[in-house]
Design an enzyme around this catalytic site. Structure first.
Site, short mmCIF file in Angstrom:
data_model
loop_
_atom_site.label_atom_id
_atom_site.label_comp_id
_atom_site.label_asym_id
_atom_site.label_seq_id
_atom_site.Cartn_x
_atom_site.Cartn_y
_atom_site.Cartn_z
N ASP A 13 -4.34 3.61 2.86
CA ASP A 13 -5.74 3.21 3.01
C ASP A 13 -5.89 1.73 3.36
OD1 ASP A 13 -5.14 1.95 0.61
OD2 ASP A 13 -6.75 2.89 -0.54
N ASP A 52 -4.94 -10.01 -15.55
CA ASP A 52 -5.99 -11.02 -15.38
C ASP A 52 -7.18 -10.60 -16.23
OD1 ASP A 52 -7.40 -13.20 -14.22
OD2 ASP A 52 -6.39 -12.84 -12.32
N ASP A 107 -9.21 -15.88 -16.76
CA ASP A 107 -9.99 -16.43 -15.65
C ASP A 107 -11.02 -17.43 -16.16
OD1 ASP A 107 -10.80 -16.28 -12.79
OD2 ASP A 107 -12.65 -15.43 -13.62
N ASP A 124 -1.70 -1.26 -3.90
CA ASP A 124 -2.01 -0.50 -5.10
C ASP A 124 -0.85 -0.57 -6.09
OD1 ASP A 124 -0.13 1.44 -4.02
OD2 ASP A 124 -1.77 2.24 -2.82
N HIS A 127 -4.25 -17.55 -5.35
CA HIS A 127 -5.12 -16.73 -4.51
C HIS A 127 -6.40 -17.42 -4.10
CE1 HIS A 127 -6.65 -16.40 -8.54
NE2 HIS A 127 -7.71 -15.72 -8.14
N ASP A 128 -6.63 -18.63 -4.58
CA ASP A 128 -7.84 -19.38 -4.24
C ASP A 128 -7.59 -20.61 -3.38
OD1 ASP A 128 -9.55 -17.72 -5.74
OD2 ASP A 128 -9.21 -18.87 -7.57
N GLU A 147 -6.84 -20.37 -16.98
CA GLU A 147 -7.24 -21.03 -15.74
C GLU A 147 -8.26 -22.10 -16.10
OE1 GLU A 147 -9.09 -20.20 -11.30
OE2 GLU A 147 -9.89 -19.12 -13.03
N ASP A 193 0.86 -1.19 0.00
CA ASP A 193 0.00 0.00 0.00
C ASP A 193 0.89 1.24 0.00
OD1 ASP A 193 -1.97 1.91 0.42
OD2 ASP A 193 -2.07 1.54 2.57
#
Length: 531
Positions: free
Chosen positions: A26, A99, A201, A30, A329-330, A268, A22
């Site tokens: 926040d 992605d 994806d 990013d 990430h899954d 994917e 970051d």
């Protein structure tokens, strides 16, 4: 001879933008934060970064519900920030992949807003609308991957729309040529901007059976696996027409590339190997790399892994290039699934198998699944099917950079809590530790980069027993042996005459191939050329 595509010898690094760095306090990572950490990635030794979605989105599914395919969500920055990141990556010799989310958009995308407004709107057929069944219920029994029906009723128009995931993610109708053209133009937009390729994806989801029949029921369904497995996705995924679409995507990518600097497409696709192979295309007109996820769920047994590697290599079509993935990430992190000791062995496996490996951010530190208190859960998968352990928040916790407040990730409150052990399992603590997981990864990546046999050489399994998995990599007479003990006990090995050059364990290396591997040891050896 033609120049070998860059992605065949590359190592990909998967960044979840929410959690990497970051820059504005926040609590959300990013693009400027990623740019500030590029030198770390260069030092690590990777070749390309892949960013999970950064497009404008209501974030019902953290960016996989896209509201504008050609913009940047303000949480992550601006198009100017993206251009700066891309230029900075290229200046350092790094490639950058985005992605692409083609199966569905956000329900707030202007296309769907129009489609939903009336049955006779020109964009009605851009999404999948069906009349109710005779009893007034949904058109068929399809189940969302996040649980519940894959259909939502729209009272205003009296029809249901299809969504393979959340109701906020309506499925695009790829049988409509206007949709196809518009989505292919998205690829052209980003390729013209200079991106080096895409991870696509849920590619196998994007076409549905034209007649929408019921999916077969799964007689062995276990509710603990999630409601999506209550049926076999025979008619809602992996339809023959998807391959023509993949061929169109490939043609666009090829048109933007040039020899030695091709644009790459990664699909994917969670399918058995024999069906996965079709996504290469019959003559190389499919995606370059249909993701091979077998290692993520494979039983951690040497003989099973040896069979899996052999079968996968044998199944590859002519010209098809292999690839391997340990986590993403899954799915649960490698160190959580296998423990800290075997995570080191798994890292050596990932980075020495033939093919293109993808490394998930933080795995190079040995990050484990985070513990997410109930009041901090963000993932809709967990919120919809709580208690099954299917939530993805634990594998998306912030990257720990040092032992300062919030691990150097943010000056504010991180969007997810930091993972356990971040005070000692962080980049600063591991960078100069010769025995750390980070040092092991840097060494492996450097060895891979400097050793063509490891980067692009042939592979041959070596006969072994018990917990030992062994194989040889060879190119132009350069021979490398990899021997991995997947168990917690000493394991006898019978290896060719070779000189050990790297172990996953600390301690001095002996001069010749050992007869016993230490518990939890991975070993790389070099066969010296005969005088």
């Amino acid at each position: 001879m033609s120049v070998r595509p860059w992605w065949q010898s590359a190592v990909l690094y998967h960044i979840y933008p929410w959690s990497f760095q970051d820059s504005d306090g926040d609590g959300i990572g990013d693009l400027r934060g990623i740019e500030a950490r590029l030198d770390y990635l260069v030092d690590l030794g990777i070749d390309a970064i892949w960013l999970s979605p950064i497009f404008p989105s209501p974030m019902a599914d953290f960016g996989y519900d896209v509201a504008d395919y050609c913009g940047i969500d303000p949480r992550f920055g601006t198009l100017a920030d993206f251009d700066s990141l891309l230029a900075s990556a290229h200046a350092r010799g790094l490639k950058l992949l985005l992605d692409f989310v083609p199966n569905h958009s956000s329900d707030q995308h202007p296309w769907f807003v129009e489609s939903r407004s009336s049955r006779d709107n020109p964009k009605r057929d851009w999404y999948i609308w069906r009349d109710p069944a005779a009893d007034g219920g949904p058109p068929n029994n399809w189940i969302s991957d996040f649980g519940g029906l894959a259909w939502t009723y729209d009272a205003a128009s009296g029809q249901y729309y299809s969504h393979a995931f959340l109701k906020e993610q309506p499925d695009l109708n790829w049988r409509n040529p206007e949709v196809r053209a518009a989505m292919l133009d998205v690829l052209r937009f980003w390729l013209a901007r200079g991106v080096d390729g895409f991870r696509i994806d849920v590619l196998w989801h994007i076409v549905k059976h034209a007649d929408f029949p019921d999916n077969p029921l799964n007689p062995d369904w276990d509710p603990a696996t999630g409601e999506m497995h209550r049926v076999f996705q025979l008619h809602s995924t992996d339809q023959p027409e998807v391959h023509d679409i993949a061929a169109d995507m490939r043609a666009i990518a090829d048109a933007f590339g040039r020899e030695g600097d091709q644009r790459v497409l990664i699909g994917e696709i969670y399918l058995p190997v024999e069906r996965l192979m079709r996504y290469y295309g019959l003559a190389g007109e499919g995606v370059h790399l249909p993701f091979n996820f077998q290692l993520i769920d494979a039983p951690w047994h040497a003989r099973e892994l040896a069979r899996m590697i052999t079968d996968y290599e044998a199944a590859l079509p002519e010209g098809g290039w292999p690839n391997w993935v340990l986590g993403n990430h899954d799915r649960p992190r490698s160190a959580t699934k296998r423990g800290a000791a075997q995570a080191r062995v798994a890292a050596m496996l990932l980075l020495t198998l033939r093919g293109t490996p993808t490394l998930y951010y933080g795995d190079e530190l040995g990050m484990e699944n985070g513990v997410i208190p109930p009041d901090r859960v963000r993932d809709p998968r967990e919120l919809r099917e709580p208690g099954l352990g299917l939530g993805r928040d634990p594998v998306r916790t912030p990257m720990p950079w040092d032992d300062s407040a919030q691990a150097g990730f943010t000056q504010g409150e991180p969007w997810l809590p930091l993972g356990d052990g971040w005070q000692t399992r962080n980049v600063a603590a591991e960078r100069d530790d010769p025995h750390s997981m980070l040092t092991l990864h840097r060494t492996l990546l450097n060895l891979r980069r400097s050793t063509p046999a490891l980067a692009t050489g042939k592979i041959r399994l070596i006969e072994a027993e018990g917990d030992v998995l062994a194989y040889e990599r060879e190119q132009d007479g350069d021979r490398i042996i990899v021997a991995l003990n997947l168990g917690a006990r000493p394991a006898p090995v019978d290896l060719p005459m070779a000189r050990p050059i790297l172990s996953t364990l600390p301690g001095p290396l002996i001069e010749t191939a050992p007869s016993i591997l230490r518990p939890d040891e991975g070993l790389i050896l070099k066969v010296d050329a005969k005088p």
